[in-house]
Write an enzyme that holds these catalytic residues in place. Structure first.
Site, PDB file in Angstrom:
ATOM      1  N   LYS A 143      49.627  21.023  31.023  1.00  0.00           N
ATOM      2  CA  LYS A 143      50.263  22.336  30.894  1.00  0.00           C
ATOM      3  C   LYS A 143      51.109  22.469  29.628  1.00  0.00           C
ATOM      4  CE  LYS A 143      50.544  23.134  35.897  1.00  0.00           C
ATOM      5  NZ  LYS A 143      51.433  23.510  37.008  1.00  0.00           N
ATOM      6  N   LYS A 203      50.461  30.814  43.366  1.00  0.00           N
ATOM      7  CA  LYS A 203      49.761  30.102  42.304  1.00  0.00           C
ATOM      8  C   LYS A 203      50.773  29.561  41.287  1.00  0.00           C
ATOM      9  CE  LYS A 203      45.398  30.965  43.472  1.00  0.00           C
ATOM     10  NZ  LYS A 203      45.616  31.148  44.908  1.00  0.00           N
ATOM     11  N   ASP A 204      50.338  28.537  40.542  1.00  0.00           N
ATOM     12  CA  ASP A 204      51.197  27.949  39.515  1.00  0.00           C
ATOM     13  C   ASP A 204      51.656  29.016  38.532  1.00  0.00           C
ATOM     14  OD1 ASP A 204      48.904  25.986  40.313  1.00  0.00           O
ATOM     15  OD2 ASP A 204      50.535  24.690  39.667  1.00  0.00           O
ATOM     16  N   ARG A 205      52.911  28.890  38.100  1.00  0.00           N
ATOM     17  CA  ARG A 205      53.402  29.846  37.109  1.00  0.00           C
ATOM     18  C   ARG A 205      52.881  29.493  35.717  1.00  0.00           C
ATOM     19  NH1 ARG A 205      59.484  32.021  35.461  1.00  0.00           N
ATOM     20  NH2 ARG A 205      58.761  33.023  33.550  1.00  0.00           N
TER      21      ARG A 205
END
Length: 335
Positions: free
Chosen positions: A18, A76-78
């Protein structure tokens, strides 16, 4: 997470996860198609570096409805690019013109109607496209990838479940000991989920350390891979046949998500749960329903390629399983 057992060994390489939102792409897949009519407006969204709850609130505000009338299949993932459906309960009202909706990082992909609310349980699974930057092509990493493709990975709950620095788990333990009283409904849910996720992880880790992750024990509760129904491996069963079915991935060994009327199957489960009676009592007090979850997970359609930036992965996981649990078996992560 560092104390939990690896199915293989601790990875030798370290990679970056990420670094950019585009390094972690998630596309949800619901368990059904939209009906095209009904009291709910269904909106498919692509969001970049955006919190699910924040986007839900903005969509509700734009449509002029209370946030409680919004639905979605999961958080959901930011720090990622994610695609997911939201639904707005608007019976007898026209569909808003979402061409006019503007929010940084959010793109409206599709708008239709649906005849029921999208909620937790609607999700079939998620497609992932992940770039592990600085991962180097070597023999060890290739073996790890092949092993995951063949044997799966521990179905651990990962850091997202426990909050920043394990805050949700810490609060759950304080709540269980009577040190705090938690009134906020969402916080209660987060803390309870973190608590039983911790127990599940410890049981899975213990089985792996003892070499019991591929060995069916008397009284184990097994899940049919197709129907997801459970049955006990009692002494009447043909254990040689059960082991064959396990090897063929027809059945899966499960561990408990503790709650009311939890069925404790093996000595491994008994031993771990006995050390956390205060958390079990909290689950009973809050009337959490017990459940079971496979201890190992198989990534579907797993493929990979080494590119100049690192290792690129694509795969599909059923709802509730974490991509970072798979990544943990490959590399140590710097985020």
């Amino acid at each position: 997470m560092n104390e939990l057992a690896y199915l293989q060994t601790m990875p030798k390489q370290t990679a970056l996860l990420k670094t950019h939102c585009a390094d972690f792409v998630v596309k949800e897949q619901l368990g059904y198609e939209m009906s095209g009519d009904g009291e709910f407006v269904a909106v498919k969204v692509r969001k970049t570096d955006c919190n699910t709850l924040f986007v839900a609130e903005k969509l509700a505000h734009f449509a002029g409805i209370p946030a409680k009338n919004m639905g979605y299949a999961g958080l959901k993932d930011r720090k990622a690019i994610t695609e997911q459906w939201f639904c707005l309960q608007m019976p007898g009202q026209p569909t808003p013109d979402f061409n006019q909706f503007q929010l940084d990082g959010v793109e409206i992909l599709e708008v239709t109607r649906h005849n029921r609310k999208i909620r937790t349980g609607s999700l079939d699974g998620n497609h992932f496209e992940i770039l592990l930057r600085e991962a180097q092509e070597d023999a060890d990493l290739k073996v790890r990838l092949e092993n995951i493709k063949k044997n799966g990975f521990p179905n651990y709950f990962t850091e997202q479940r426990f909050g920043r620095d394990g805050h949700n788990l810490t609060q759950a333990l304080r709540w269980a000991k009577g040190e705090i009283n938690v009134k906020d409904r969402k916080k209660r849910s987060f803390y309870l989920s973190a608590a039983r996720s911790e127990i599940f992880n410890l049981i899975v880790s213990a089985r792996i350390r003892q070499g019991l992750h591929h060995k069916i024990l008397v009284n184990d509760i097994l899940q049919l891979s197709g129907s997801h129904s459970w049955f006990h491996a009692d002494q009447k069963e043909d254990f040689n046949l059960l082991q064959q079915r396990l090897a063929q991935q027809d059945i899966q060994i499960t561990a408990p998500l503790i709650g009311e009327n939890v069925q404790i199957a093996s000595d491994v489960e008994n031993e771990i749960i006995a050390k956390h009676q205060e958390l079990l009592y909290l689950m009973h007090q809050e009337k959490m329903k017990s459940a079971r979850r496979p201890i190992l997970m198989q990534a579907q359609h797993l493929s990979w390629s080494f590119i100049p930036e690192g290792l690129k992965l694509t795969f599909y996981l059923p709802a509730g399983s974490y991509a970072t649990a798979l990544v943990r078996e490959l590399v140590n992560i710097n985020e």
